[in-house]
Design a protein around this motif. Structure first.
Motif, PDB file in Angstrom:
ATOM      1  N   LEU A  12       0.838  -1.191   0.000  1.00 41.58           N
ATOM      2  CA  LEU A  12       0.000   0.000   0.000  1.00 41.58           C
ATOM      3  C   LEU A  12       0.876   1.246   0.000  1.00 41.58           C
ATOM      4  N   THR A  13       0.537   2.193  -0.848  1.00 38.84           N
ATOM      5  CA  THR A  13       1.258   3.459  -0.837  1.00 38.84           C
ATOM      6  C   THR A  13       0.265   4.617  -0.906  1.00 38.84           C
ATOM      7  N   ILE A  14       0.703   5.732  -0.373  1.00 38.93           N
ATOM      8  CA  ILE A  14      -0.083   6.962  -0.416  1.00 38.93           C
ATOM      9  C   ILE A  14       0.545   7.861  -1.463  1.00 38.93           C
ATOM     10  N   LYS A  15      -0.245   8.221  -2.475  1.00 37.93           N
ATOM     11  CA  LYS A  15       0.229   9.118  -3.522  1.00 37.93           C
ATOM     12  C   LYS A  15      -0.246  10.528  -3.185  1.00 37.93           C
ATOM     13  N   GLN A  16       0.723  11.396  -2.954  1.00 32.00           N
ATOM     14  CA  GLN A  16       0.390  12.793  -2.688  1.00 32.00           C
ATOM     15  C   GLN A  16       0.169  13.506  -4.024  1.00 32.00           C
ATOM     16  N   PRO A  17      -0.784  14.416  -4.078  1.00 24.29           N
ATOM     17  CA  PRO A  17      -1.065  15.116  -5.338  1.00 24.29           C
ATOM     18  C   PRO A  17      -0.081  16.269  -5.570  1.00 24.29           C
TER      19      PRO A  17
END
Length: 186
Positions: free
Chosen positions: A144-149
């Motif tokens: 799981l990864t969090i993609k920052q905009p």
């Protein structure tokens, strides 16, 4: 004296909480937090608080293990990360463990070192965190990864700046604070 300035940010706390929640729902019973050394505390504090809150909600009381590594590449830091990974890998068979790396560059180093050590991402061991380069493509179903905009944040900051300079809008109509949403892979 306070400086009045426009701010463009993203939902750090909410996205970290959601990621922790997903890890726990996948069966990880232990989540370690890895923080970069010498980084802005406001960002890492919100990520740490979110992880702690999610763990407390699921497990009741929870002692969060926090580790700090320098995110600049060096042989010394890589050796420290390798020692940590080997130790964690040994214990994950008894307690499914996730490592939440709260910095994109550091996440990349952890993933690279895991692959060099032939550590498989599995239901007993995973790495998750903030994604700068779409690391999740290596093992989408398990990581799981969090993609920052980041591009959108830059565009919003530029729009705010142009609006302030051009003075075509009333100052009261220009937002002082813009908060964008992160996306979580998988």
């Amino acid at each position: 004296r306070e400086i009045e300035a426009d701010c463009v940010t993203c939902n750090q706390y909410e996205s970290a909480y959601e990621l922790a929640d997903r890890l726990i729902n996948r069966g990880y019973q232990k989540i370690d937090l890895v923080l970069p050394a010498n980084i802005v505390p406001a960002i890492t504090d919100s990520r740490k608080a979110a992880l702690q809150d999610a763990c407390i909600r699921h497990f009741g009381s929870y002692k969060l293990n926090t580790y700090t590594f320098d995110y600049n590449a060096s042989l010394k830091t890589d050796a420290e990360i390798i020692d940590y990974l080997r130790t964690t890998r040994k214990t994950c068979l008894q307690t499914p463990t996730a490592i939440f790396v709260a910095h994109g560059i550091l996440l990349g180093r952890f993933i690279l070192l895991c692959y060099q050590l032939n550590f498989e991402i599995s239901s007993n061991f995973t790495i998750a965190g903030y994604d700068l380069l779409n690391y999740s493509r290596y093992d989408r179903e398990k990581m799981l990864t969090i993609k920052q905009p980041l591009s959108e944040m830059a565009n919003e900051a530029a729009k705010l700046l142009v609006d302030r300079i051009c003075e075509e809008k009333e100052a009261a109509d220009i937002p002082k604070f813009v908060k964008l949403n992160c996306q979580i892979s998988c």
